[in-house]
Design an enzyme around this catalytic site. Structure first.
Site, PDB file in Angstrom:
ATOM      1  N   CYS B  86       0.834  -1.201   0.000  1.00 59.03           N
ATOM      2  CA  CYS B  86       0.000   0.000   0.000  1.00 59.03           C
ATOM      3  C   CYS B  86       0.873   1.258   0.000  1.00 59.03           C
ATOM      4  CB  CYS B  86      -0.971  -0.050   1.190  1.00 59.03           C
ATOM      5  SG  CYS B  86      -2.377   1.055   1.022  1.00 59.03           S
ATOM      6  N   HIS B 196      -3.491  -5.776   0.997  1.00 57.44           N
ATOM      7  CA  HIS B 196      -2.880  -6.031   2.308  1.00 57.44           C
ATOM      8  C   HIS B 196      -2.906  -7.511   2.680  1.00 57.44           C
ATOM      9  CE1 HIS B 196      -2.443  -1.839   3.669  1.00 57.44           C
ATOM     10  NE2 HIS B 196      -3.537  -1.588   2.972  1.00 57.44           N
ATOM     11  N   GLU B 198      -1.197  -8.916   4.854  1.00 57.33           N
ATOM     12  CA  GLU B 198      -1.015  -9.029   6.314  1.00 57.33           C
ATOM     13  C   GLU B 198      -2.343  -8.956   7.064  1.00 57.33           C
ATOM     14  OE1 GLU B 198      -0.521  -6.373   4.553  1.00 57.33           O
ATOM     15  OE2 GLU B 198      -0.731  -4.495   5.682  1.00 57.33           O
TER      16      GLU B 198
END
Lengths: 79, 224
Positions: B86, B196, B198
Site C-alpha cells: 500500500c 494487504h 497481512e
C-alpha cells in the site's frame, strides 16, 4: 527572489480529478469548456543565488521531489 | 528468517505487518524508525501501509526521501528482500526502486473492500508458495492505488514477468492499467503491492489467504 514552479500531468496520463472538475463545471452551466487537467503550483522563496543558479537548483528540486517525472512535467518561472 | 518493519510518521499498518510476520515465521520482526541511516542484518525489509506525512505532495513522496531509504536502496541492491504494501508500494515507486506510479483511484473514492488477486509470476520469493495462476482473496484500503506506467515501461515489465499479481474476476478497485496489483523489480527481490496480505492471515480476520505470501518469503512451503 521568488520563483513559481508549475507541475502538470504528462499527456497520456489519465487525470480522474480533472475529469471530475470538468463535470462540475458542466453542472454549473459553463458552456464550451473542453478538457480540464489538474496540476500543482509551488511558490518558493530563494536567497543567496543568481537567477541562473536558482533555475538550476529549482530544476534539481523538481527532479528530486516536487515532480514525479514518471507522470508529471514541470515548468520554472522566476517572478 | 529475520525481518524488519520500518515505521514512518503516519504509518498505520506496521503492527498488523509485524503480527503477520511473527505468526507465519515464528520470529518477531525488528522495528526500525524512519530516521535510521542503517538497517539491521535481516533477510526481509518491509515498508508498511498507512498515510506517511498525510500523503502530502504525493502519496509516499516525502517518506521515499527519508534517511532510511538510502539503506533500503542499498539492501535491495545486495539482494535483500524488500516488500512494500500500500503506502509502502507508493514509496518504492517514488524512490525509483519499482517502475511506474500510483495515481488517484479512477473512481476518485477511497476503496476499502476485499478483492481477488491472481498470482501471475511465481518465480520470486514472494510468489513461489502460490500455484501458477492461483486466485486468492485479499483486502484493499487506499485512495491512490491506480497503477500507471507509460506504454514502453508497461511492455517491458509485462515482457520480463515483473507483474506479480493482477486483480481478478472483475475486482479491479482503482482502474490500474492491465489490472496490475503488484509489481516486482527486474531482479525479483523487491515487491510492491496495493492489497494487504497481512490483514488476512488468521481465521478471525475472515481467512488466511494472505499467509501464502509470507510462507513463500520465509521459505516454508514450495508449491508444486
Amino acid at each position: 527572489m521568488k520563483a513559481r514552479v508549475t507541475v502538470t500531468l504528462k499527456n497520456g496520463v489519465l487525470d480522474p480529478q480533472g475529469k471530475a472538475i470538468e463535470g462540475g463545471l458542466a453542472a454549473l452551466g459553463f458552456a464550451g469548456v473542453g478538457h480540464v487537467r489538474q496540476g500543482k503550483v509551488f511558490d518558493i522563496e530563494l536567497s543567496g543565488r543568481s537567477a541562473e543558479q536558482a533555475r538550476a537548483d529549482l530544476a534539481e528540486m523538481c527532479e528530486k521531489l516536487l515532480a514525479n517525472t514518471v507522470i508529471e512535467n514541470y515548468a520554472i518561472e522566476i517572478v | 528468517m529475520k525481518s524488519a518493519v520500518i515505521t514512518f510518521p503516519g504509518s498505520n499498518r506496521e503492527r498488523d505487518m509485524m503480527k503477520a510476520l511473527e505468526l507465519v515465521t515464528g520470529k518477531a520482526p525488528l522495528s526500525v524508525w524512519h530516521t535510521e541511516t542503517s538497517l539491521p542484518d535481516v533477510d526481509l525489509v518491509v515498508l508498511p501501509g498507512g498515510f506517511s506525512y498525510g500523503d502530502y505532495l504525493r502519496a509516499g513522496a516525502i517518506a521515499a526521501r527519508s534517511p532510511v531509504m538510502d539503506a533500503v536502496r542499498d539492501a535491495a541492491s545486495r539482494g535483500v528482500l524488500v516488500l512494500g504494501v500500500c503506502n509502502g508500494f507508493q514509496m518504492l515507486t517514488e524512490a525509483g526502486l519499482l517502475p511506474g506510479a500510483l495515481m488517484r483511484n479512477a473512481g476518485l473514492t477511497f476503496v476499502c473492500r476485499e478483492v481477488k488477486l491472481q498470482t501471475v509470476n511465481r518465480t520470486s520469493a514472494f510468489t513461489r508458495a502460490f500455484t501458477q495462476g492461483q486466485v486468492w482473496r485479499c483486502p484493499v484500503a487506499h485512495h491512490d492505488g491506480n497503477y500507471f506506467a507509460d506504454a514502453e515501461t508497461l511492455a517491458r515489465i509485462e515482457g520480463e514477468g515483473q507483474v506479480a499479481f493482477r486483480y481478478a474476476d472483475g475486482t479491479n478497485p482503482n482502474g490500474s492499467v492491465n489490472h496490475i496489483a503488484g509489481v516486482l523489480n527486474a531482479r525479483g527481490n523487491v515487491l510492491g503491492m496495493m492489497p494487504h496480505p497481512e490483514n488476512l492471515v488468521e481465521p478471525l480476520q475472515g481467512g488466511i489467504d494472505g499467509r501464502t505470501l509470507f510462507e513463500g518469503v520465509a521459505g516454508l512451503t514450495e508449491a508444486a
